[in-house]
Design a protein around this motif. Structure first.
Motif, PDB file in Angstrom:
ATOM      1  N   ILE A 189       0.855  -1.184   0.000  1.00  0.00           N
ATOM      2  CA  ILE A 189       0.000   0.000   0.000  1.00  0.00           C
ATOM      3  C   ILE A 189       0.898   1.244   0.000  1.00  0.00           C
ATOM      4  CG2 ILE A 189      -1.879   1.181   1.201  1.00  0.00           C
ATOM      5  CD1 ILE A 189      -2.460  -1.471   2.627  1.00  0.00           C
ATOM      6  N   PRO A 190       0.530   2.288  -0.733  1.00  0.00           N
ATOM      7  CA  PRO A 190       1.390   3.482  -0.753  1.00  0.00           C
ATOM      8  C   PRO A 190       1.728   4.029   0.630  1.00  0.00           C
ATOM      9  CG  PRO A 190      -0.272   3.632  -2.465  1.00  0.00           C
ATOM     10  CD  PRO A 190      -0.598   2.402  -1.669  1.00  0.00           C
ATOM     11  N   LYS A 191       0.809   3.903   1.586  1.00  0.00           N
ATOM     12  CA  LYS A 191       1.049   4.417   2.929  1.00  0.00           C
ATOM     13  C   LYS A 191       0.548   3.397   3.949  1.00  0.00           C
ATOM     14  CE  LYS A 191      -0.311   8.199   6.049  1.00  0.00           C
ATOM     15  NZ  LYS A 191      -1.164   9.413   6.179  1.00  0.00           N
TER      16      LYS A 191
ATOM     17  N   ILE B 131     -15.213  -2.978  -3.270  1.00  0.00           N
ATOM     18  CA  ILE B 131     -14.930  -3.100  -4.704  1.00  0.00           C
ATOM     19  C   ILE B 131     -15.875  -2.184  -5.461  1.00  0.00           C
ATOM     20  CG2 ILE B 131     -14.968  -4.626  -6.711  1.00  0.00           C
ATOM     21  CD1 ILE B 131     -14.189  -6.917  -4.887  1.00  0.00           C
ATOM     22  N   ARG B 132     -15.301  -1.372  -6.346  1.00  0.00           N
ATOM     23  CA  ARG B 132     -16.095  -0.506  -7.223  1.00  0.00           C
ATOM     24  C   ARG B 132     -15.494  -0.575  -8.623  1.00  0.00           C
ATOM     25  NH1 ARG B 132     -15.963   5.436  -8.663  1.00  0.00           N
ATOM     26  NH2 ARG B 132     -18.131   6.050  -9.041  1.00  0.00           N
ATOM     27  N   HIS B 133     -16.332  -0.820  -9.595  1.00  0.00           N
ATOM     28  CA  HIS B 133     -15.878  -0.907 -10.982  1.00  0.00           C
ATOM     29  C   HIS B 133     -14.761  -1.938 -11.132  1.00  0.00           C
ATOM     30  CE1 HIS B 133     -17.341   3.515 -11.592  1.00  0.00           C
ATOM     31  NE2 HIS B 133     -18.329   2.648 -11.443  1.00  0.00           N
ATOM     32  N   ASN B 134     -14.921  -3.052 -10.403  1.00  0.00           N
ATOM     33  CA  ASN B 134     -13.969  -4.160 -10.486  1.00  0.00           C
ATOM     34  C   ASN B 134     -12.565  -3.751 -10.038  1.00  0.00           C
ATOM     35  OD1 ASN B 134     -14.209  -6.955 -11.059  1.00  0.00           O
ATOM     36  ND2 ASN B 134     -12.898  -6.714 -12.848  1.00  0.00           N
ATOM     37  N   GLU B 135     -12.491  -2.777  -9.160  1.00  0.00           N
ATOM     38  CA  GLU B 135     -11.233  -2.312  -8.577  1.00  0.00           C
ATOM     39  C   GLU B 135     -11.397  -2.296  -7.061  1.00  0.00           C
ATOM     40  OE1 GLU B 135      -8.306   1.526  -9.204  1.00  0.00           O
ATOM     41  OE2 GLU B 135     -10.462   1.884  -9.008  1.00  0.00           O
ATOM     42  N   ILE B 136     -10.395  -2.777  -6.341  1.00  0.00           N
ATOM     43  CA  ILE B 136     -10.425  -2.717  -4.887  1.00  0.00           C
ATOM     44  C   ILE B 136     -10.100  -1.292  -4.450  1.00  0.00           C
ATOM     45  CG2 ILE B 136      -9.340  -3.536  -2.766  1.00  0.00           C
ATOM     46  CD1 ILE B 136      -8.863  -6.212  -4.202  1.00  0.00           C
ATOM     47  N   VAL B 137     -10.955  -0.728  -3.598  1.00  0.00           N
ATOM     48  CA  VAL B 137     -10.757   0.628  -3.099  1.00  0.00           C
ATOM     49  C   VAL B 137     -10.583   0.549  -1.583  1.00  0.00           C
ATOM     50  CG1 VAL B 137     -11.719   2.948  -2.897  1.00  0.00           C
ATOM     51  CG2 VAL B 137     -12.147   1.598  -4.966  1.00  0.00           C
TER      52      VAL B 137
ATOM     53  N   PHE C 184      -6.709  -0.341  -6.165  1.00  0.00           N
ATOM     54  CA  PHE C 184      -5.749  -1.401  -6.472  1.00  0.00           C
ATOM     55  C   PHE C 184      -6.363  -2.370  -7.465  1.00  0.00           C
ATOM     56  CE2 PHE C 184      -3.985  -5.683  -5.505  1.00  0.00           C
ATOM     57  CZ  PHE C 184      -2.652  -5.434  -5.819  1.00  0.00           C
ATOM     58  N   SER C 185      -5.624  -2.633  -8.532  1.00  0.00           N
ATOM     59  CA  SER C 185      -6.050  -3.597  -9.538  1.00  0.00           C
ATOM     60  C   SER C 185      -5.260  -4.886  -9.344  1.00  0.00           C
ATOM     61  CB  SER C 185      -5.811  -3.044 -10.947  1.00  0.00           C
ATOM     62  OG  SER C 185      -6.137  -4.017 -11.921  1.00  0.00           O
TER      63      SER C 185
ATOM     64  N   GLU D 190      -1.570  -5.359 -10.378  1.00  0.00           N
ATOM     65  CA  GLU D 190      -0.916  -4.897  -9.144  1.00  0.00           C
ATOM     66  C   GLU D 190      -0.516  -3.425  -9.256  1.00  0.00           C
ATOM     67  OE1 GLU D 190       2.120  -7.483  -7.655  1.00  0.00           O
ATOM     68  OE2 GLU D 190       0.831  -9.250  -7.694  1.00  0.00           O
ATOM     69  N   VAL D 191      -1.380  -2.659  -9.876  1.00  0.00           N
ATOM     70  CA  VAL D 191      -1.163  -1.218 -10.037  1.00  0.00           C
ATOM     71  C   VAL D 191      -2.033  -0.466  -9.032  1.00  0.00           C
ATOM     72  CG1 VAL D 191      -1.482   0.747 -11.589  1.00  0.00           C
ATOM     73  CG2 VAL D 191      -0.486  -1.371 -12.454  1.00  0.00           C
ATOM     74  N   TRP D 192      -1.430   0.541  -8.383  1.00  0.00           N
ATOM     75  CA  TRP D 192      -2.133   1.378  -7.415  1.00  0.00           C
ATOM     76  C   TRP D 192      -2.517   2.698  -8.049  1.00  0.00           C
ATOM     77  CZ3 TRP D 192      -3.393  -0.490  -2.663  1.00  0.00           C
ATOM     78  CH2 TRP D 192      -2.702  -1.621  -2.216  1.00  0.00           C
ATOM     79  N   ARG D 193      -3.668   3.236  -7.614  1.00  0.00           N
ATOM     80  CA  ARG D 193      -4.090   4.584  -8.012  1.00  0.00           C
ATOM     81  C   ARG D 193      -4.360   5.396  -6.757  1.00  0.00           C
ATOM     82  NH1 ARG D 193      -8.803   6.015 -11.271  1.00  0.00           N
ATOM     83  NH2 ARG D 193      -9.984   4.540 -10.006  1.00  0.00           N
TER      84      ARG D 193
END
Length: 579
Positions: free
Chosen positions: A302-304, A313-319, A332-333, A337-340
């Motif tokens: 995790i970034p922090k 999960i929203r729009h098939n992305e873990i939030v 997180f996808s 394994e890409v973070w936004r």
């Protein structure tokens, strides 16, 4: 492959015998090959199937390393309902989305009726149902027992509230009871399930449903929270039985356990060394494979670091949302394994209830204390924050301005274009184009669809173009859209093909020919089965360079017939053409 250009063309040779009997010094030459009617196929083809190249511009899209184009995931914006918040400040509530009712249920938690007074917090058995459309709350039949820091899942019309933790209790202090409380929505009746096995009872654990089972990972038992475990339990609702499976690599509590496809993902969490102070947070991500019964710690983190984090999960992305002393929100996808980094919460807050429903995310209450899980200086929230639904995502790709000419001496005219796309249900790729004699002219034109206006778009297929005159340059733009957001299905543009007619003189054409000189041989190339025509003008000039009289004009029409207009009889004989 990128952009490719191909051309096959027939050739014509015009041979002129310029035996000039005029005393003039020479003749200025003007020329032009022309294109035929607009209905036949051409032989110059430009194919584009890789958009990871210069000149391509995008908005709302990303061009992957392999050249494919994907719609960007939308950002989020946190809002506060205008009509209501929770009736009382609370933390540690469980939440569950009841889609059939359009509601998110807020279950139990630890309440603070008077935030100005210390040591008056109470554990709750209350349940409130929040309607995400009307933004209103209603009371649901309370649980048999108070439960805070529990998890909640919905299986077959029944809500299972699993676990409990009792921080801040003393004289006597309470340890976790490992409760399972089950509510039947249709009958409005509660019953108790078998609690967790003795000496393995926890709360503030990671709780989720996958494969018809309820999974409970980590958690704490004692009221001071210094006994975090790495144990993983599995509850079988059909048989009301517990079993133990593989342990996590790390002991922790207050983390998000999210099922995604065929794995369970555990994010963050913390451990506590004493009864005072915030837990030491973690940024570790672990993954459990139920088929193999093993946990793996991922290299990505995790970034922090964060404890008391919740996820959905929203729009098939873990939030992942918030945490103790954190307002961090990240996406997180698991596939990549890409973070936004997403828009932060309006305040630092952890241990809130978090659920997604119909494309929304809602948070309920939470703990804003610097030193949580105590009895003094505790600060809970009654706020509801939400992210509104996005019904569609889209983006635009604009191609480079494509030069359709095989050489700079040629003239071109687009005759046909086609494109193919992969379009899962709920997705679409559409195209528009514009063209011009040069790049500047092309980019100054208005985009056009099938009706010639910017209001319509071409769908995947093949189309004949009715463009008059020379149009050497061509540009297209593609509109990508998707309404299949829950599964995050996206369209892909596979290829764009432009076919163009072209015509040109080959080699260097002299601008000046001298009287009594050698015959002038001119060669043309063209790709236009619909027909070809050309003209050659010879303008007599004096030694001073000034024009003398009318010019001679030789034309070749699309049927191969030559004609000559020579008012001054400066050309000896009849020009010939070899097709």
């Amino acid at each position: 492959m990128g952009s490719e250009k191909d051309g096959n063309f027939s050739k014509s040779v015009l041979v002129f015998a310029l035996l000039i009997i005029s005393p003039l010094s020479g003749f200025l030459i003007e020329f032009s090959p022309s294109l035929g009617p607009l209905t036949e196929p051409s032989a110059v083809v430009v194919v584009e199937d890789d958009w990871n190249q210069s000149g391509v511009s995008t908005s709302g899209l990303t061009v992957e390393d392999d050249g494919n184009v994907l719609i960007d995931r939308p950002g989020i914006s946190w809002q506060i309902p205008t009509s209501t918040g929770l009736p009382i400040t609370k933390t540690g509530a469980a939440t569950i989305a009841v889609a059939d009712l359009g509601e998110i249920w807020v279950i139990g938690g630890k309440d603070d009726a008077n935030p100005q007074q210390s040591n008056d917090e109470l554990f709750s058995k209350m349940i409130e149902a929040y309607n995400i459309d009307s933004q209103t709350l209603r009371t649901v039949t309370s649980m048999p027992n108070e439960a805070a820091y529990a998890g909640a899942v919905l299986i077959g019309g029944e809500i299972f509230v699993v676990g409990d933790w009792w921080p801040g209790t003393n004289n006597p202090s309470n340890s976790a009871k490992g409760m399972v409380q089950i509510y039947n929505i249709s009958t409005d009746v509660w019953r108790n399930g078998t609690p967790m096995p003795a000496l393995k009872r926890v709360g503030h654990a990671g709780v989720c449903e996958y494969g018809g089972y309820i999974w409970v990972a980590g958690g704490v038992s004692g009221s001071i929270g210094t006994d975090a475990t790495n144990r993983t339990l599995r509850y079988d609702p059909a048989n009301d039985q517990w079993s133990e499976v593989a342990k996590m690599n790390n002991s922790k509590f207050g983390f998000a356990l999210i099922p995604f496809e065929d794995k369970l993902y555990a994010f963050g969490g913390g451990v506590r060394a004493s009864s005072w102070g915030a837990p030491t947070p973690s940024k570790i991500v672990e993954v459990y494979d139920p088929a193999l019964d093993n946990w793996t710690q991922l290299n990505t983190t995790i970034p922090k670091s964060v404890a008391g984090v919740r996820g959905t999960i929203r729009h098939n992305e873990i939030v992942l949302v918030g945490g103790i002393n954190s307002n961090q929100v990240v996406g997180f996808s698991p596939e990549t394994e890409v973070w936004r980094t997403l828009s932060s919460l309006p305040t630092t807050i952890g241990d809130m209830g978090v659920s997604s429903l119909n494309g929304t995310i809602h948070t309920f209450g939470g703990d804003m204390s610097t030193y949580p899980y105590g009895t003094w200086s505790q600060m809970y929230s009654q706020d509801i924050f939400f992210v509104a639904n996005s019904s569609m995502v889209d983006g635009i790709l604009s191609s480079d301005v494509l030069d359709l000419r095989p050489t700079t001496q040629a003239s071109a005219q687009p005759r046909q274009f086609s494109f193919t796309a992969s379009q899962p249900t709920g997705t679409l790729v559409e195209l528009q184009f514009r063209s011009g004699i040069d790049a500047t002219s092309a980019t100054s034109k208005t985009w056009q669809g099938p009706d010639g206006t910017v209001s319509t778009w071409f769908i995947a297929g093949s189309y004949s173009l009715n463009i008059s005159g020379k149009a050497n340059f061509f540009q297209y733009r593609a509109h990508f859209s998707s309404t299949a957001l829950s599964t995050w299905d996206l369209p892909t543009l596979e290829s764009v093909t432009i076919e163009a007619a072209h015509a040109a003189f080959v080699g260097t054409i002299p601008t000046l020919a001298y009287a009594m000189g050698e015959p002038l041989n001119l060669t043309t190339e063209h790709a236009d089965e619909a027909g070809f025509s050309a003209w050659l003008r010879l303008q007599p000039v004096q030694s001073t360079g000034s024009f003398f009289g009318d010019a001679a004009l030789i034309t070749l029409d699309d049927s191969g017939v030559l004609s000559l207009i020579d008012p001054q009889n400066v050309i000896h004989g009849t020009p010939t053409a070899i097709m």
